[in-house]
Scaffold this motif. Structure first.
Motif, PDB file in Angstrom:
ATOM      1  N   SER A  10       0.830  -1.201   0.000  1.00 40.88           N
ATOM      2  CA  SER A  10       0.000   0.000   0.000  1.00 40.88           C
ATOM      3  C   SER A  10       0.868   1.256   0.000  1.00 40.88           C
ATOM      4  O   SER A  10       1.826   1.349   0.776  1.00 40.88           O
ATOM      5  CB  SER A  10      -0.906   0.017   1.243  1.00 40.88           C
ATOM      6  OG  SER A  10      -1.701  -1.148   1.305  1.00 40.88           O
ATOM      7  N   ARG A  12       0.763   5.775  -0.706  1.00 43.47           N
ATOM      8  CA  ARG A  12       0.130   7.057  -0.997  1.00 43.47           C
ATOM      9  C   ARG A  12       1.084   7.798  -1.931  1.00 43.47           C
ATOM     10  O   ARG A  12       2.237   8.062  -1.566  1.00 43.47           O
ATOM     11  CB  ARG A  12      -0.079   7.851   0.295  1.00 43.47           C
ATOM     12  CG  ARG A  12      -0.550   9.289   0.102  1.00 43.47           C
ATOM     13  CD  ARG A  12      -0.492  10.046   1.445  1.00 43.47           C
ATOM     14  NE  ARG A  12      -0.744  11.464   1.259  1.00 43.47           N
ATOM     15  CZ  ARG A  12      -1.941  12.041   1.426  1.00 43.47           C
ATOM     16  NH1 ARG A  12      -2.970  11.320   1.799  1.00 43.47           N
ATOM     17  NH2 ARG A  12      -2.080  13.350   1.230  1.00 43.47           N
ATOM     18  N   LEU A  21      -4.121   6.623  -3.778  1.00 37.32           N
ATOM     19  CA  LEU A  21      -3.921   5.525  -2.836  1.00 37.32           C
ATOM     20  C   LEU A  21      -3.783   4.242  -3.646  1.00 37.32           C
ATOM     21  O   LEU A  21      -4.729   3.825  -4.318  1.00 37.32           O
ATOM     22  CB  LEU A  21      -5.096   5.418  -1.869  1.00 37.32           C
ATOM     23  CG  LEU A  21      -5.378   6.653  -1.004  1.00 37.32           C
ATOM     24  CD1 LEU A  21      -6.606   6.415  -0.128  1.00 37.32           C
ATOM     25  CD2 LEU A  21      -4.170   7.024  -0.144  1.00 37.32           C
ATOM     26  N   SER A  27      -7.223  -1.409   7.061  1.00 36.55           N
ATOM     27  CA  SER A  27      -7.965  -1.831   8.251  1.00 36.55           C
ATOM     28  C   SER A  27      -7.381  -3.070   8.922  1.00 36.55           C
ATOM     29  O   SER A  27      -7.381  -3.167  10.155  1.00 36.55           O
ATOM     30  CB  SER A  27      -9.432  -2.083   7.887  1.00 36.55           C
ATOM     31  OG  SER A  27      -9.547  -3.101   6.910  1.00 36.55           O
ATOM     32  N   ARG A  37      -4.447   6.740  10.401  1.00 33.52           N
ATOM     33  CA  ARG A  37      -5.307   6.501   9.234  1.00 33.52           C
ATOM     34  C   ARG A  37      -5.727   7.800   8.565  1.00 33.52           C
ATOM     35  O   ARG A  37      -5.667   7.942   7.336  1.00 33.52           O
ATOM     36  CB  ARG A  37      -6.540   5.706   9.651  1.00 33.52           C
ATOM     37  CG  ARG A  37      -7.507   5.389   8.507  1.00 33.52           C
ATOM     38  CD  ARG A  37      -8.720   4.633   9.034  1.00 33.52           C
ATOM     39  NE  ARG A  37      -9.620   4.242   7.969  1.00 33.52           N
ATOM     40  CZ  ARG A  37     -10.558   5.012   7.442  1.00 33.52           C
ATOM     41  NH1 ARG A  37     -10.707   6.270   7.927  1.00 33.52           N
ATOM     42  NH2 ARG A  37     -11.336   4.589   6.479  1.00 33.52           N
ATOM     43  N   ILE A  41      -4.927   8.955   4.454  1.00 33.67           N
ATOM     44  CA  ILE A  41      -5.914   9.081   3.381  1.00 33.67           C
ATOM     45  C   ILE A  41      -6.325  10.526   3.105  1.00 33.67           C
ATOM     46  O   ILE A  41      -7.102  10.786   2.167  1.00 33.67           O
ATOM     47  CB  ILE A  41      -7.170   8.240   3.690  1.00 33.67           C
ATOM     48  CG1 ILE A  41      -7.925   8.784   4.906  1.00 33.67           C
ATOM     49  CG2 ILE A  41      -6.798   6.779   3.897  1.00 33.67           C
ATOM     50  CD1 ILE A  41      -9.246   8.065   5.200  1.00 33.67           C
ATOM     51  N   ILE A  47      -8.253   5.907  -5.966  1.00 37.20           N
ATOM     52  CA  ILE A  47      -7.767   4.639  -5.429  1.00 37.20           C
ATOM     53  C   ILE A  47      -7.395   3.762  -6.621  1.00 37.20           C
ATOM     54  O   ILE A  47      -8.233   3.490  -7.476  1.00 37.20           O
ATOM     55  CB  ILE A  47      -8.837   3.933  -4.576  1.00 37.20           C
ATOM     56  CG1 ILE A  47      -9.288   4.834  -3.417  1.00 37.20           C
ATOM     57  CG2 ILE A  47      -8.312   2.601  -4.043  1.00 37.20           C
ATOM     58  CD1 ILE A  47     -10.520   4.311  -2.686  1.00 37.20           C
ATOM     59  N   ASP A  59     -10.245  -2.858   1.338  1.00 32.99           N
ATOM     60  CA  ASP A  59     -10.712  -1.578   1.883  1.00 32.99           C
ATOM     61  C   ASP A  59     -11.239  -0.625   0.818  1.00 32.99           C
ATOM     62  O   ASP A  59     -11.676   0.490   1.135  1.00 32.99           O
ATOM     63  CB  ASP A  59      -9.574  -0.876   2.635  1.00 32.99           C
ATOM     64  CG  ASP A  59      -9.274  -1.526   3.978  1.00 32.99           C
ATOM     65  OD1 ASP A  59     -10.189  -2.130   4.561  1.00 32.99           O
ATOM     66  OD2 ASP A  59      -8.119  -1.437   4.430  1.00 32.99           O
ATOM     67  N   THR A  60     -11.212  -1.061  -0.438  1.00 34.77           N
ATOM     68  CA  THR A  60     -11.517  -0.143  -1.533  1.00 34.77           C
ATOM     69  C   THR A  60     -12.928   0.420  -1.457  1.00 34.77           C
ATOM     70  O   THR A  60     -13.130   1.639  -1.582  1.00 34.77           O
ATOM     71  CB  THR A  60     -11.313  -0.836  -2.889  1.00 34.77           C
ATOM     72  OG1 THR A  60      -9.975  -1.326  -2.973  1.00 34.77           O
ATOM     73  CG2 THR A  60     -11.579   0.134  -4.032  1.00 34.77           C
ATOM     74  N   LEU A  63     -13.380   2.910   1.463  1.00 35.21           N
ATOM     75  CA  LEU A  63     -12.654   4.158   1.250  1.00 35.21           C
ATOM     76  C   LEU A  63     -13.267   4.986   0.126  1.00 35.21           C
ATOM     77  O   LEU A  63     -13.360   6.215   0.228  1.00 35.21           O
ATOM     78  CB  LEU A  63     -11.185   3.854   0.934  1.00 35.21           C
ATOM     79  CG  LEU A  63     -10.311   3.429   2.110  1.00 35.21           C
ATOM     80  CD1 LEU A  63      -8.951   2.952   1.614  1.00 35.21           C
ATOM     81  CD2 LEU A  63     -10.135   4.565   3.112  1.00 35.21           C
ATOM     82  N   GLU A  66     -16.356   6.590   1.653  1.00 34.51           N
ATOM     83  CA  GLU A  66     -16.016   7.564   2.688  1.00 34.51           C
ATOM     84  C   GLU A  66     -15.443   8.849   2.092  1.00 34.51           C
ATOM     85  O   GLU A  66     -15.798   9.957   2.508  1.00 34.51           O
ATOM     86  CB  GLU A  66     -15.004   6.951   3.656  1.00 34.51           C
ATOM     87  CG  GLU A  66     -14.490   7.909   4.725  1.00 34.51           C
ATOM     88  CD  GLU A  66     -13.424   7.297   5.599  1.00 34.51           C
ATOM     89  OE1 GLU A  66     -12.764   8.053   6.340  1.00 34.51           O
ATOM     90  OE2 GLU A  66     -13.237   6.063   5.560  1.00 34.51           O
ATOM     91  N   LEU A  67     -14.555   8.693   1.112  1.00 37.30           N
ATOM     92  CA  LEU A  67     -13.856   9.841   0.538  1.00 37.30           C
ATOM     93  C   LEU A  67     -14.544  10.384  -0.708  1.00 37.30           C
ATOM     94  O   LEU A  67     -14.171  11.445  -1.208  1.00 37.30           O
ATOM     95  CB  LEU A  67     -12.420   9.439   0.190  1.00 37.30           C
ATOM     96  CG  LEU A  67     -11.557   8.942   1.355  1.00 37.30           C
ATOM     97  CD1 LEU A  67     -10.219   8.416   0.854  1.00 37.30           C
ATOM     98  CD2 LEU A  67     -11.344  10.058   2.373  1.00 37.30           C
TER      99      LEU A  67
END
Length: 230
Positions: A10, A12, A21, A27, A37, A41, A47, A59-60, A63, A66-67
């Motif tokens: 992973s 960034r 990302l 998680s 966290r 992000i 992503i 987690d895709t 995320l 959420e984003l």
């Protein structure tokens, strides 16, 4: 351009006007400091997923919702997530190039497998892939999970990446020696960053064999949540 390892495979990546990302497994990632966290992000715009395995893609969906940002990757997997989970997505395929905030991202081949966990066993998740990411005066090769493959020959000659983010932990992917051999055989990297290692005891715990095998190449052993300026 700034690259930050989030542990395992992973990352960034801050490049051009994008904050990408890459395979953000957060998680359940034992290498990731979960109290950081929000920092990891913050400001993310996309992503980018190499394949469907849980240690890369689990987690895709959360995320992306959420984003409120798109998941980007192989058409089959992204289309499935769009249809069944309502996320935003950019699905494309091998040889295709998409513009992510000014960074040009081209999907290339990898040699691995790709599936999602299902109640009755693995679910098809499209084909595994790697990426060539061009921006800020660099071309980055993100290998994804792969072994050595002859395709690396034309990929190196055609795209001419100067930075390699290479899976190198062994067991599921190339190990340090194999990744170093591929780097010497097929590419002319100035910088190599190993990944998919240290996470579990049966994966490589050190990049020393790669460093020894690549004299003249800057091999950076990344530290989790410590940005690398490139």
């Amino acid at each position: 351009m700034k690259l930050t390892w989030l542990g395992h495979s992973s990352f960034r990546l801050e490049i051009e006007d994008a904050v990408i990302l890459i395979d953000p497994w957060i998680s359940q990632n034992p290498a990731f400091p979960h109290d950081r966290r929000a920092e990891a992000i913050a400001g993310a715009t996309h992503i980018l997923i190499t394949h469907g395995h849980g240690d890369h893609a689990s987690d895709t969906i959360a995320l992306a919702k959420e984003l409120d940002i798109p998941a980007v990757g192989i058409y089959d997997l992204i289309s499935f997530w769009q249809a069944h989970h309502g996320i935003r997505g950019v699905g494309f395929n091998k040889g295709g190039t998409v513009d992510l905030g000014g960074a040009k991202v081209t999907m290339v081949n990898a040699s691995h497998s790709s599936s999602l966990d299902g109640s009755n066993g693995p679910i098809y998740a499209g084909h595994e892939s790697g990426y060539m990411i061009a921006g800020d005066g660099h071309v980055i090769y993100v290998s994804g999970d792969t072994d050595i493959m002859a395709d690396m020959g034309w990929m190196g000659e055609y795209h001419r990446p100067d930075i390699g983010i290479l899976c190198a932990g062994g067991h599921f992917t190339m190990d340090m020696e194999r990744a170093a051999w591929a780097a010497k055989k097929y590419f002319d990297f100035k910088t190599v960053i190993p990944c998919h290692y240290k996470t579990f005891p049966f994966l490589a715990q050190s990049a020393a064999p790669m460093i020894e095998a690549l004299p003249g190449v800057e091999v950076i052993e990344p530290e989790v949540m410590v940005p690398i300026s490139l």
